[in-house]
Design an enzyme around this catalytic site. Structure first.
Site, short mmCIF file in Angstrom:
data_model
loop_
_atom_site.label_atom_id
_atom_site.label_comp_id
_atom_site.label_asym_id
_atom_site.label_seq_id
_atom_site.Cartn_x
_atom_site.Cartn_y
_atom_site.Cartn_z
N LEU A 140 0.97 -1.17 -0.25
CA LEU A 140 0.13 -0.16 0.02
C LEU A 140 0.79 1.47 0.06
CD1 LEU A 140 -2.86 -0.14 2.63
CD2 LEU A 140 -2.99 -1.21 0.33
N TYR A 236 14.17 11.72 2.40
CA TYR A 236 13.16 10.32 2.64
C TYR A 236 13.18 9.41 3.52
CZ TYR A 236 10.52 6.02 0.81
OH TYR A 236 9.71 4.89 0.58
N THR A 276 6.56 5.18 -10.75
CA THR A 276 5.71 5.17 -10.79
C THR A 276 4.92 6.47 -9.86
OG1 THR A 276 6.19 4.56 -7.59
CG2 THR A 276 5.98 3.17 -9.31
#
Length: 401
Positions: A140, A236, A276
């Site tokens: 997810l 990140y 993505t």
């Protein structure tokens, strides 16, 4: 209707059903070309199965190992006036192809964070899948999560911790290098990001499946993560999202211990940078991806999502020699190994320092990055006529929750 791409910021607001279907067929062919094996997963649940790595792993399990698959996702169907989400068309194409190949395929559209979804999945495993599954894939990527106990909505952020971070980035609308500054996350934002993108929900899923006694002996579960390199670390890995991924690592070790009684186990799989919908939203990542793609293609090391998913199942979780997968000191499966090779990263750092508006297209693979991005939504395919009339309403065998 006739559908052309329309982009706004880092999202494409239109999708092409035929292009999305062909993308899925291309991944299926890629997996089949590696041969079908029988010594792998048999019954698979993929949570987050409609795009990116989740979709690729579902394809790899079904068409690379002949597995029965149950896919969970949250997508919007098309209407007369408006195309659906790319994930809807991807899931429809997968289901059609799987059924045509004589494979069991079940899909549920709804909130994967909800207890109702867990109950529905358990019900289907018991009624349709022989009562047990042996691989649970957790994939997810969501900007928000409705907490199942309270109904409260938590939102994840892509922010550094402690200090603001400024770095090179691409304005993908203008194709220009810019300096992007991101302010640091608050303590609350960090906690909320961990709640959305950490391991909490993965653990709820595995606990629910274990309590319902639907996990087969030797069940494996894997959740996906990304670490990246020092170019992207401030935003990140050292940022709010990194805290969530560290929570995922801790969860993996708990779940691994929990699944020992079945002779099974849990791992986080660290995957490479790919184009993505999720990665397009991360500052600095599109520029880094354009650079690393150029370097890896030149070295013959380039992989997309399906190549990574195939390597995960064929060379890590289900090795032909039956040996356990190699893991790092944090118990993770590393599929970013080629990307993190010293020669690859050294070349990336040189380009990162040299890139300007003038040489962006020469030094990097940015032109292909843009193509790959639009391809996610079904565009930029040579085998699709984008001026032809197409029906945006694609129905398939899906349970709406």
């Amino acid at each position: 209707m006739i559908i052309h791409p329309k982009t706004r910021g880092f999202i494409c607001t239109t999708t092409h059903p035929v292009g999305c279907e062909y993308n899925v067929l291309e991944q299926i062919q890629s997996t089949r070309a590696r041969g079908v094996r029988s010594n792998g997963p048999k019954k698979v649940v993929v949570i987050g199965a409609s795009s990116g790595y989740g979709l690729a792993t579902r394809i790899s399990a079904a068409f690379g190992f002949g597995a029965d698959t149950l896919g969970v996702f949250f997508e919007k169907p098309g209407t007369e006036k408006k195309p659906g989400t790319a994930g809807w068309y991807n899931a429809a194409a997968f289901d059609k192809s799987a059924k045509n190949a004589g494979l069991y395929s079940r899909s549920i559209n709804g909130d994967a964070f909800s207890d109702e979804m867990r109950a529905k999945v358990i019900e289907i495993i018991k009624s349709e899948m022989g009562g047990h599954v042996d691989l649970v894939v957790y994939s997810l990527a969501s900007p928000l999560r409705k907490m199942p106990s309270t109904g409260e909505i938590k939102r994840s952020v892509l922010k550094p911790i402690g200090v603001a971070h400024t770095s090179n980035a691409i304005d993908t609308n203008k194709d220009q290098i810019i300096q992007a500054t991101v302010e640091p996350a608050t303590e609350q934002e960090i906690a909320d990001t961990v709640a959305v993108m950490g391991g909490q929900d993965w653990e709820l899923w595995i606990n629910a499946l274990a309590q319902a006694d639907v996990l087969a002996p030797q069940t494996r579960t894997v959740a996906f993560s990304y670490i990246g390199t020092e170019i992207t670390w401030p935003i990140y890995w050292h940022g709010a999202l990194g805290k969530a991924k560290a929570d995922l690592d801790a969860t993996s070790r708990r779940l691994d211990a929990r699944l020992q009684f079945l002779g099974g186990g849990a791992n986080v799989a660290v995957l490479k940078s790919v184009v993505t919908q999720a990665s397009a939203a991360i500052p600095a990542l599109p520029l880094y991806i354009a650079i690393v793609f150029k370097v890896m293609k030149e070295k013959g090391l380039h992989e997309g999502t399906i190549e990574q998913a195939d390597r995960l199942l064929r060379e890590r979780l289900y090795r032909e020699d039956g040996q356990p997968a190699a893991i790092d000191e944090e118990h993770r499966l590393r599929l970013d190994d080629w990307e993190l090779r010293e020669d690859v990263q050294a070349a990336c750092k040189v380009i990162w320092e040299q890139v300007t508006n003038e040489n962006l297209f020469q030094l990097t693979d940015y032109a292909n990055y843009k193509r790959d991005f639009l391809k996610l939504f079904g565009f930029e395919r040579a085998d699709v006529d984008y001026d032809a009339d197409v029906n945006p309403e694609v129905a398939f065998d899906v349970i709406e929750l």
